[in-house]
Design an enzyme around this catalytic site. Structure first.
Site, short mmCIF file in Angstrom:
data_model
loop_
_atom_site.label_atom_id
_atom_site.label_comp_id
_atom_site.label_asym_id
_atom_site.label_seq_id
_atom_site.Cartn_x
_atom_site.Cartn_y
_atom_site.Cartn_z
N SER A 26 9.64 22.70 9.74
CA SER A 26 8.89 22.04 8.68
C SER A 26 7.44 21.70 9.04
O SER A 26 6.97 21.99 10.13
CB SER A 26 9.60 20.76 8.22
OG SER A 26 9.51 19.75 9.20
N TYR A 59 8.67 24.51 5.21
CA TYR A 59 8.93 23.60 4.10
C TYR A 59 8.31 22.24 4.42
O TYR A 59 8.02 21.92 5.57
CB TYR A 59 10.43 23.48 3.81
CG TYR A 59 11.23 22.97 4.98
CD1 TYR A 59 11.53 21.61 5.10
CD2 TYR A 59 11.68 23.84 5.96
CE1 TYR A 59 12.26 21.14 6.19
CE2 TYR A 59 12.41 23.38 7.04
CZ TYR A 59 12.70 22.02 7.15
OH TYR A 59 13.41 21.57 8.22
N GLY A 74 8.49 22.07 15.02
CA GLY A 74 9.30 23.19 15.49
C GLY A 74 8.44 24.38 15.85
O GLY A 74 7.38 24.24 16.46
N ALA A 76 6.54 26.19 14.07
CA ALA A 76 5.20 26.14 13.48
C ALA A 76 4.22 25.41 14.39
O ALA A 76 3.02 25.70 14.38
CB ALA A 76 5.25 25.46 12.11
#
Length: 145
Positions: A26, A59, A74, A76
């Site tokens: 996310s 998201y 995470g 990202a």
């Protein structure tokens, strides 16, 4: 005529405040910013990192209100670092015929390096006889002073 995906919300040139590789997926975003453009928690977003060219999807999770937080989590977090400038945008699936008849509106929030709003736009498709007209309206009354 079928369906078409149109951009409906964009956070433009927001600045990464933190990157948390130990969180499960996310991107965490100040909910005030989310509300301004109409993004929902758990909504899928595409992200372009203007600082290094990385492009990815994830998201949205709401962070703390008024924190100006932009925190990729995470995997990202491996694509961003604090200080990087991002474009975060989301699409919605629209009926093409309805767009040609009723139009469409997207909200765009532009920030500075402190994630303070510097511009707010309503980008609109306005129906006309032979298609649609694109209008990019700056909404100065929507910018906090």
């Amino acid at each position: 005529m079928g369906s078409i995906r149109l951009m409906h919300a964009k956070l433009h040139r927001v600045c990464v405040t933190e990157a948390n590789v130990n969180y499960v997926g996310s991107i965490t975003i100040d909910p005030v910013m989310l509300e301004r453009v109409g993004l929902l928690p758990l909504e899928e977003v595409d992200i372009i990192n203007l600082s290094n060219g990385n492009r990815f999807s994830t998201y949205v999770l709401p962070g703390q209100a008024h924190s100006k937080e932009i925190c990729p989590n995470g995997g990202a977090a491996l694509l961003c670092q604090p200080g990087d400038r991002l474009i975060i945008f989301a699409y919605e699936l629209c009926d093409r015929r309805e767009v040609l008849q009723k139009g469409h509106q997207a909200k765009v929030l532009v920030t500075n390096e402190s994630n303070e709003t510097v511009d707010f736009y309503l980008q609109e498709l306005i129906p006309k006889e032979d298609g649609v007209k694109f209008i990019n309206n700056i909404c100065s009354e929507a910018i906090p002073h």
